[in-house]
Write a protein that holds these residues in place. Structure first.
Motif, short mmCIF file in Angstrom:
data_model
loop_
_atom_site.label_atom_id
_atom_site.label_comp_id
_atom_site.label_asym_id
_atom_site.label_seq_id
_atom_site.Cartn_x
_atom_site.Cartn_y
_atom_site.Cartn_z
N LEU A 194 0.83 -1.21 0.00
CA LEU A 194 0.00 0.00 0.00
C LEU A 194 0.86 1.25 0.00
O LEU A 194 1.81 1.36 0.77
N GLU A 195 0.48 2.22 -0.86
CA GLU A 195 1.26 3.45 -1.01
C GLU A 195 0.73 4.61 -0.17
O GLU A 195 1.51 5.42 0.31
N PRO A 246 -9.16 1.72 -4.41
CA PRO A 246 -9.32 2.99 -3.70
C PRO A 246 -8.02 3.48 -3.07
O PRO A 246 -7.71 4.66 -3.13
N PHE A 247 -7.25 2.58 -2.44
CA PHE A 247 -5.94 2.94 -1.90
C PHE A 247 -4.89 2.48 -2.89
O PHE A 247 -4.88 1.32 -3.32
N LYS A 248 -4.02 3.39 -3.29
CA LYS A 248 -3.01 3.06 -4.31
C LYS A 248 -2.02 2.04 -3.77
O LYS A 248 -1.72 2.00 -2.57
N THR A 249 -1.49 1.23 -4.69
CA THR A 249 -0.57 0.17 -4.30
C THR A 249 0.62 0.15 -5.26
O THR A 249 0.63 0.85 -6.27
N TRP A 252 -9.32 -3.42 4.85
CA TRP A 252 -8.60 -3.12 6.09
C TRP A 252 -8.01 -1.71 6.04
O TRP A 252 -7.99 -1.00 7.06
N ALA A 253 -7.52 -1.31 4.87
CA ALA A 253 -7.00 0.06 4.75
C ALA A 253 -8.11 1.06 5.04
O ALA A 253 -7.91 2.04 5.77
N ALA A 254 -9.31 0.80 4.50
CA ALA A 254 -10.44 1.70 4.75
C ALA A 254 -10.81 1.69 6.23
O ALA A 254 -11.08 2.75 6.82
N PHE A 255 -10.83 0.50 6.83
CA PHE A 255 -11.17 0.39 8.27
C PHE A 255 -10.20 1.21 9.11
O PHE A 255 -10.61 2.02 9.95
#
Ligand SMILES: NC(=O)c1ccc[n+]([C@@H]2O[C@H](COP(=O)([O-])OP(=O)(O)OC[C@H]3O[C@@H](n4cnc5c(N)ncnc54)[C@H](O)[C@@H]3O)[C@@H](O)[C@H]2O)c1
Length: 374
Positions: free
Chosen positions: A28-29, A307-310, A328-331
């Motif tokens: 994850l970036e 949604p989350f850049k990788t 999990w990133a959103a959480f």
């Protein structure tokens, strides 16, 4: 990066899946937090032993109360049989921990409402697992629907099909028995997945008719004998929702007996001027309907627009482990107040709303009636 210590209660199929999402967090970036798996609790020694491969997971215990007593743990993820959800979720909250709950949010509607009351009393941060809307195609479908890009919406279908119950020789586990899976059966198992996007769009059915089907009534018990199986395996829920002032059919499909489907989540929204289809059977593909002088279904390869850049290249295909990690990133980012305008995980209120749909579906099946929801 800020670290968040995670404890997992239930180190089975999903407990291990979540652990592996943390283990490749470096992909994850654009996150400001790093989950660190610190503890796991499971009654099964073999399940606990699996976690020896994760160096940070130093507390491995059969007693989840010992995990909850660990002051280092910030967030607890719970992935145990459904009949244990309410008691363990409430114990997590009473221990002063934030909770990532698995679906269903309790065994039935009454249980879900009791959990919600405990959440509100505790003031803790709580969300319910539902990862499929984090596929890029699902995100695009959601954004287009939210922006009302389809003219008058004519029909919505949202569903989850798999076929893991088709094989009659498959050994029964807790998911095949109402006592442990819940009387709602497949509705509890797959229903949050099917309800998540319609609920987020404000399209909760106000009344519905449901058709529920049983699977095999007996299965091997894994010890040379057979055992009774009594859960509902397939559910078709035919609802009516208010969408932009019109009554619109919203069909929710949840199947454990879907020939040919391994693990297929899908959504289809059709309107007078446009429409969208996304299915995890084609994980990087979005189908868009357009109407002009002629009519088109346009196929777009979305690639890896999560949604989350990788670090993953934009042309590659997303899969189940990717959307688990995105969820999990959103959480964790929402917990930090840093979600921004990204899609958040299912809320306790949405989880209770899904139970209102399941309860109405059960009543509809029993009485062969149209039922009001909630
Ligand atoms: N989000 C998803 O896509 C998804 C997919 C599958 C399952 N699930 C959910 O995850 C949860 C678990 O399902 P699973 O497939 O991982 O089940 P599983 O049977 O593989 O794992 C459950 C684990 O819980 C352990 N357990 C049972 N009682 C316990 C207790 N009192 N204390 C500690 N551990 C205990 C078992 O030993 C087992 O290892 C369920 O709520 C299910 O609905 C979610």
């Amino acid at each position: 990066m800020k670290t968040i210590n995670i404890g997992i209660i239930g180190g089975g199929l999903m407990g291990r899946e979540m652990a592996s999402a943390f283990a490749r967090w470096c992909a994850l970036e654009d996150v400001s937090v790093q989950p660190v798996l610190t503890a796991v609790a499971d009654l099964n020694p073999a399940a606990l032993a699996w976690f020896e491969r994760i160096p940070s997971c130093t507390q491995r215990t059969a007693d989840y109360h010992a995990l909850l007593a660990n002051p280092a743990i910030d967030v607890v993820y719970v992935a145990v049989p459904h009949n244990l959800h309410e008691s363990i979720y409430c114990d997590v909250l009473a221990a002063g921990k934030d909770l990532f709950a698995e679906k269903p949010f309790g065994l039935d509607l009454a249980s879900a409402r009791r959990i919600l009351a405990a959440v509100e009393k505790s003031g803790r941060y709580v969300r319910c697992s539902s990862e499929m809307p984090f596929f890029p195609g699902a995100q695009r479908a959601f954004a287009l629907a939210k922006a009302r890009e389809f003219g008058r919406v004519l029909e919505v279908v949202s569903g989850f099909h798999h076929s893991s119950d088709l094989d009659p020789t498959k050994v029964a586990n807790w998911k095949r028995k109402s006592a442990t899976c819940g009387e709602i059966g497949v509705l509890g198992d797959l229903g949050m997945h099917a309800c998540h996007l319609p609920l987020r769009l404000g399209w909760k059915p106000k009344r519905l008719f449901a058709q529920l089907q049983h699977g095999y009534s007996t299965r091997p018990d894994g010890k040379g004998g057979t055992t009774e199986c009594d859960t509902w395996d397939n559910a078709l829920v035919h609802g009516w929702s208010d969408i932009a002032g019109q009554e619109v059919p919203v069909r929710l499909e949840m199947k454990r007996l879907a020939p040919g489907a391994t693990n297929t989540w899908f959504v289809e929204i059709l309107g007078t001027d446009g429409g969208v289809r996304f299915s995890t059977a084609e994980p990087k593909t979005l189908w868009l309907f357009e109407r002009g002088k002629e009519q088109w279904w346009k196929r777009t390869e979305l690639g890896f627009g999560t949604p989350f850049k990788t670090v993953t290249g934009g042309i590659f295909e997303p899969g189940f482990p990717d959307v688990i990690q995105q969820m999990w990133a959103a959480f964790l980012m929402e917990r930090e107040g840093q979600l921004g305008d990204r899609f958040g995980c299912a809320t306790p209120e949405e989880a209770v709303a899904s139970h209102e749909i399941f309860a109405a579906a059960l009543a509809s099946q029993t009485g062969q009636t149209v039922e009001h929801v909630g």
